[in-house]
Design a protein around this motif. Structure first.
Motif, PDB file in Angstrom:
ATOM      1  N   ASP A 243      -0.527 100.293 -48.448  1.00  0.00           N
ATOM      2  CA  ASP A 243      -0.923 100.546 -49.833  1.00  0.00           C
ATOM      3  C   ASP A 243      -1.426  99.279 -50.508  1.00  0.00           C
ATOM      4  O   ASP A 243      -2.444  99.286 -51.214  1.00  0.00           O
ATOM      5  N   MET A 244      -0.733  98.171 -50.291  1.00  0.00           N
ATOM      6  CA  MET A 244      -1.137  96.922 -50.917  1.00  0.00           C
ATOM      7  C   MET A 244      -2.387  96.340 -50.266  1.00  0.00           C
ATOM      8  O   MET A 244      -3.149  95.611 -50.913  1.00  0.00           O
TER       9      MET A 244
ATOM     10  N   MET B  50       7.164  90.073 -46.590  1.00  0.00           N
ATOM     11  CA  MET B  50       6.309  90.737 -45.607  1.00  0.00           C
ATOM     12  C   MET B  50       4.986  91.170 -46.225  1.00  0.00           C
ATOM     13  O   MET B  50       3.922  91.015 -45.613  1.00  0.00           O
ATOM     14  N   VAL B  51       5.042  91.731 -47.435  1.00  0.00           N
ATOM     15  CA  VAL B  51       3.811  92.171 -48.084  1.00  0.00           C
ATOM     16  C   VAL B  51       2.897  90.985 -48.347  1.00  0.00           C
ATOM     17  O   VAL B  51       1.687  91.026 -48.084  1.00  0.00           O
ATOM     18  N   THR B  52       3.451  89.892 -48.843  1.00  0.00           N
ATOM     19  CA  THR B  52       2.645  88.698 -49.119  1.00  0.00           C
ATOM     20  C   THR B  52       2.018  88.158 -47.844  1.00  0.00           C
ATOM     21  O   THR B  52       0.838  87.773 -47.823  1.00  0.00           O
TER      22      THR B  52
ATOM     23  N   GLU C 147       9.988  90.457 -39.172  1.00  0.00           N
ATOM     24  CA  GLU C 147       8.973  90.618 -40.214  1.00  0.00           C
ATOM     25  C   GLU C 147       7.572  90.617 -39.625  1.00  0.00           C
ATOM     26  O   GLU C 147       6.721  91.430 -40.021  1.00  0.00           O
ATOM     27  N   GLN C 148       7.311  89.708 -38.697  1.00  0.00           N
ATOM     28  CA  GLN C 148       5.961  89.629 -38.149  1.00  0.00           C
ATOM     29  C   GLN C 148       5.641  90.841 -37.276  1.00  0.00           C
ATOM     30  O   GLN C 148       4.497  91.311 -37.265  1.00  0.00           O
ATOM     31  N   ASP C 149       6.641  91.377 -36.570  1.00  0.00           N
ATOM     32  CA  ASP C 149       6.417  92.629 -35.841  1.00  0.00           C
ATOM     33  C   ASP C 149       6.159  93.778 -36.808  1.00  0.00           C
ATOM     34  O   ASP C 149       5.326  94.658 -36.547  1.00  0.00           O
ATOM     35  N   THR C 150       6.871  93.785 -37.943  1.00  0.00           N
ATOM     36  CA  THR C 150       6.668  94.837 -38.935  1.00  0.00           C
ATOM     37  C   THR C 150       5.269  94.761 -39.530  1.00  0.00           C
ATOM     38  O   THR C 150       4.592  95.787 -39.708  1.00  0.00           O
ATOM     39  N   VAL C 151       4.813  93.545 -39.845  1.00  0.00           N
ATOM     40  CA  VAL C 151       3.457  93.369 -40.361  1.00  0.00           C
ATOM     41  C   VAL C 151       2.442  93.852 -39.335  1.00  0.00           C
ATOM     42  O   VAL C 151       1.478  94.558 -39.670  1.00  0.00           O
ATOM     43  N   ARG C 152       2.660  93.490 -38.078  1.00  0.00           N
ATOM     44  CA  ARG C 152       1.732  93.937 -37.031  1.00  0.00           C
ATOM     45  C   ARG C 152       1.716  95.470 -36.951  1.00  0.00           C
ATOM     46  O   ARG C 152       0.658  96.098 -36.840  1.00  0.00           O
TER      47      ARG C 152
END
Length: 456
Positions: free
Chosen positions: A131-132, A157-159, A405-410
């Motif tokens: 969404d962001m 994570m969003v940033t 966090e980086q896996d979640t962003v991916r």
């Protein structure tokens, strides 16, 4: 009398129907931030909520002096963004019902049911980030010179995801770390004079430690940690207790309660008849219609704010323990946001604890990782201040959570299901691959759009 700063800037609030928007507007209308912004545009996925909040803004007391910013409600991103100087994003993707599902699916898998920590935080990020990213892409196309100040959770994570689109023009904020520093400084009798020169704080969003509080060349934190009476006088001191604080030699961010007292938190949340999301839903079920109908919508909003804030992190307190009056007074969230905006718009240097790109601050973490540390922000953006090396304990927990966090962003950016499963399985608060797999399957059932989104 505080001086005002006038820039005539346009502020777009994405998530403009959000409950805490009046805090930002109230600070823009009076005090040191009055005159910083001349126009406010509210944009929300539910425009009727934005219109209800606009009524609250119109009813807030105003003592005169600098004219208050004008307020306009926009129904589409394309209508809101043109001419924006700053975009402030505080979006709850999926609304309160989405939060409840984040909590309930985790609990059903035997895991902590919390909004931004553990499995629930991963699920939330898988909605928030896409969404962001739409907001960030629209900014790049329509308002390329605007700054994005991100409060959308999970903020770190969003940033980090949005920095791939906007580069340094996105700054992440959260008020929990600055609140900890303010409370600890007050308990230690330290006047920071608006500077973080004596503050040693390190971490990620919702995972960090205050390691030093220097005043006139002396670190006042050890004395505070050794004084049970003073520790009992503020929230984190009571939350963690003198024994844990003594062996840590640091004051943890309140969200580390879920790590250091995981069993107790899980037992408390699991035994409650309602999750935090369900409590907020029930508190606010008829709030927005009441804001539309009330003669004094600002008074209705203020009463609801106090009720909401009093229940924050309730699982960490005894049944008869109430929150500090200073916490209920508000003032952290909007102060951080507006100090960042003022620095970006005017070049007036500020030092704040922010979510920024790591760079070379902590060699044990990736350079592109977003960390939450004391930073300097001015017209060129935000960057971390020099920091002492991490201890093995701090680096270990930060590195483990940063990998998640980086896996979640991916997973969110590339629609990679394996990365999402790896994030859940690798989280320190998820103690079983079977539980991770059950949680992901539960979230896919709860959010059909998530299951449909995976590539391939």
């Amino acid at each position: 009398m505080a001086q005002t700063v006038g820039t005539g800037a346009r502020l777009v609030i994405v998530g403009g129907g959000g409950f805490r928007v009046p805090l930002v507007y109230r600070a823009l209308a009076e005090g040191p931030f009055a005159g910083l912004v001349s126009d406010v545009v509210l944009l929300d996925a539910e425009p009727e909520r934005a219109r209800a909040i606009a009524r609250v803004l119109g009813g807030l007391p105003h003592t005169g002096g600098v004219p208050r910013p004008s307020v306009r409600v926009a129904d589409r991103l394309e209508d809101a963004l043109p001419g924006a100087d700053v975009v402030f994003a505080a979006v709850r993707s999926g609304g309160t019902e989405g939060r409840i599902l984040d909590e309930r699916v985790a609990l059903a898998a035997g895991l902590l049911g919390q909004e931004t920590v553990g499995a629930g935080g991963i699920s939330y990020a898988l909605r928030s980030i896409p969404d962001m990213m739409q907001v960030a892409r629209a900014m790049r196309d329509v308002a390329p010179d605007a700054w994005l100040v991100n409060f959308t959770n999970p903020a770190g994570m969003v940033t980090e995801a949005l920095s791939g689109i906007l580069g340094p023009r996105v700054v992440g904020i959260c008020d929990s770390a600055s609140g900890l520093v303010a409370r600890a400084a007050r308990a230690a009798g330290v006047d920071l004079h608006g500077s973080l020169a004596g503050v040693d704080y390190v971490g990620l969003n919702h995972l960090g430690w205050l390691r030093g509080l220097h005043d006139g060349g002396t670190d006042r934190l050890p004395g505070l940690l050794a004084d049970p009476l003073r520790l009992a006088g503020f929230e984190e001191g009571r939350l963690f207790g003198p024994d844990l604080l003594r062996i840590l030699g640091a004051l943890p961010n309140e969200y580390l309660f879920y790590y250091y007292f995981h069993r107790e938190a899980l037992r408390s949340i699991g035994a409650a008849d309602r999750t935090r999301g369900e409590i907020l839903r029930d508190q606010q079920r008829d709030l927005y219609p009441r804001l539309v109908a009330a003669e004094d919508p600002a008074a209705v909003w203020e009463a609801a704010r106090l009720e909401r804030e009093s229940g924050y992190l309730a699982e960490a307190r005894t049944d008869d323990e109430e929150r500090d009056e200073a916490d209920l007074a508000g003032g952290g969230y909007e102060r951080v946001a507006l100090q960042v905006m003022r620095a970006l718009l005017t070049g007036r240097r500020a030092e704040l604890i922010l979510n920024v790109r790591n760079g070379s601050a902590f060699p044990g973490l990736p350079a592109d990782a977003v960390v939450e540390v004391p930073s300097v922000v001015d017209a060129a953006g935000a960057r971390p201040l020099p920091a002492a090396p991490l201890t093995a304990h701090q680096l270990g927990l930060m590195a483990a959570v940063k990998a998640v966090e980086q896996d979640t962003v991916r997973a969110a950016v590339h629609r990679d299901r394996d990365a999402a499963l790896r994030a859940l399985a690798g989280h320190p608060l998820v103690d079983s691959f079977h539980a991770a797999r059950a949680a992901l399957a539960g979230y896919e059932e709860a959010f059909p759009a998530l299951k449909a989104s995976w590539a391939g």
